[in-house]
Write a protein that holds these residues in place. Structure first.
Motif, PDB file in Angstrom:
ATOM      1  N   ILE A 298       0.846  -1.204   0.000  1.00 26.40           N
ATOM      2  CA  ILE A 298       0.000   0.000   0.000  1.00 26.40           C
ATOM      3  C   ILE A 298       0.878   1.249   0.000  1.00 26.40           C
ATOM      4  O   ILE A 298       0.601   2.224  -0.705  1.00 26.40           O
ATOM      5  N   TYR A 299       1.956   1.222   0.772  1.00 24.55           N
ATOM      6  CA  TYR A 299       2.821   2.389   0.942  1.00 24.55           C
ATOM      7  C   TYR A 299       3.707   2.670  -0.272  1.00 24.55           C
ATOM      8  O   TYR A 299       3.982   3.832  -0.592  1.00 24.55           O
ATOM      9  N   ARG A 300       4.140   1.623  -0.957  1.00 24.43           N
ATOM     10  CA  ARG A 300       5.084   1.755  -2.075  1.00 24.43           C
ATOM     11  C   ARG A 300       4.702   2.853  -3.078  1.00 24.43           C
ATOM     12  O   ARG A 300       5.518   3.721  -3.394  1.00 24.43           O
ATOM     13  N   PRO A 301       3.472   2.874  -3.617  1.00 26.58           N
ATOM     14  CA  PRO A 301       3.144   3.921  -4.601  1.00 26.58           C
ATOM     15  C   PRO A 301       3.192   5.337  -4.023  1.00 26.58           C
ATOM     16  O   PRO A 301       3.473   6.298  -4.745  1.00 26.58           O
ATOM     17  N   TYR A 302       2.933   5.466  -2.723  1.00 25.08           N
ATOM     18  CA  TYR A 302       3.020   6.788  -2.100  1.00 25.08           C
ATOM     19  C   TYR A 302       4.462   7.301  -2.156  1.00 25.08           C
ATOM     20  O   TYR A 302       4.697   8.484  -2.382  1.00 25.08           O
ATOM     21  N   VAL A 303       5.416   6.395  -1.946  1.00 27.27           N
ATOM     22  CA  VAL A 303       6.832   6.774  -1.991  1.00 27.27           C
ATOM     23  C   VAL A 303       7.268   7.049  -3.426  1.00 27.27           C
ATOM     24  O   VAL A 303       7.897   8.068  -3.715  1.00 27.27           O
ATOM     25  N   GLU A 304       6.930   6.143  -4.320  1.00 27.15           N
ATOM     26  CA  GLU A 304       7.429   6.210  -5.693  1.00 27.15           C
ATOM     27  C   GLU A 304       6.737   7.246  -6.573  1.00 27.15           C
ATOM     28  O   GLU A 304       7.343   7.744  -7.527  1.00 27.15           O
ATOM     29  N   GLU A 305       5.479   7.582  -6.259  1.00 25.52           N
ATOM     30  CA  GLU A 305       4.697   8.398  -7.177  1.00 25.52           C
ATOM     31  C   GLU A 305       4.160   9.711  -6.616  1.00 25.52           C
ATOM     32  O   GLU A 305       3.579  10.492  -7.365  1.00 25.52           O
ATOM     33  N   THR A 306       4.320   9.956  -5.303  1.00 24.20           N
ATOM     34  CA  THR A 306       3.692  11.137  -4.714  1.00 24.20           C
ATOM     35  C   THR A 306       4.646  11.888  -3.782  1.00 24.20           C
ATOM     36  O   THR A 306       5.683  11.361  -3.383  1.00 24.20           O
TER      37      THR A 306
END
Length: 180
Positions: free
Chosen positions: A17-25
């Protein structure tokens, strides 16, 4: 939907769940996705003092929320920072609200009176979510973080749980709260 305490075994799902927050936001200021071992350690560390909750629906974790130290000095024991992350497929479905409802109830039982939330300016969905829950913006730190080639402003929001007494009761660490 079931809200329960996070387990170390949940770390892989929470990290997904957290991965896209780091990579994309710019919602988080981490540049690198934490390792699974680091994420497991974060869960363990949080549960020593505060709740760390997950929301599960139809057998799948859809979000998580936790509290953390606002400042480490003893005088801040009755304040904490709250954080919530929701799976992109579960946004605007009540997951964040359900998590915060449970988290805030537990924090109140611990003797917490003041909640803080740190939000990157421009994250209007999070700002609206927190304002709906009674959080008010109390500070803006201009150009304090740098991610994706842009200086980012950070907003601090605050919410009070009830009316702080003249002299607060002792803070109850989460493991002690669970025992009682």
């Amino acid at each position: 939907m079931v809200i329960r305490e996070a387990k170390i075994a949940d770390a892989k799902d929470l990290l997904a769940i957290y991965r896209p927050y780091v990579e994309e936001t710019t919602i988080t200021f981490e540049y690198q996705v934490p390792t699974l071992a680091d994420f497991e350690k974060r869960i363990k560390q949080t549960l020593l003092r505060y709740p760390y909750l997950v929301a599960k629906r139809a057998g799948k974790i859809q979000g998580y929320a936790y509290a953390g130290v606002y400042k480490s000095r003893e005088a801040y024991d009755w304040s904490c920072e709250v954080t919530v992350y929701v799976d992109s497929q579960a946004k605007a479905c009540g997951v964040g609200s359900a998590l915060y409802n449970s988290l805030e109830a537990l924090l109140a039982k611990q003797g917490i009176y003041t909640l803080t939330a740190c939000i990157t300016a421009g994250n209007e969905a999070s700002l609206r979510f927190h304002e709906k829950r009674g959080y008010e913006q109390v500070a803006c730190f201009p150009k304090i973080g740098y991610k994706f080639g842009i200086w980012q402003d950070v907003l601090w929001l605050q919410k009070t749980l009830g009316h702080p007494p003249q002299v607060p009761t002792a803070f109850v660490p989460y493991p002690q709260l669970k025992e009682s």
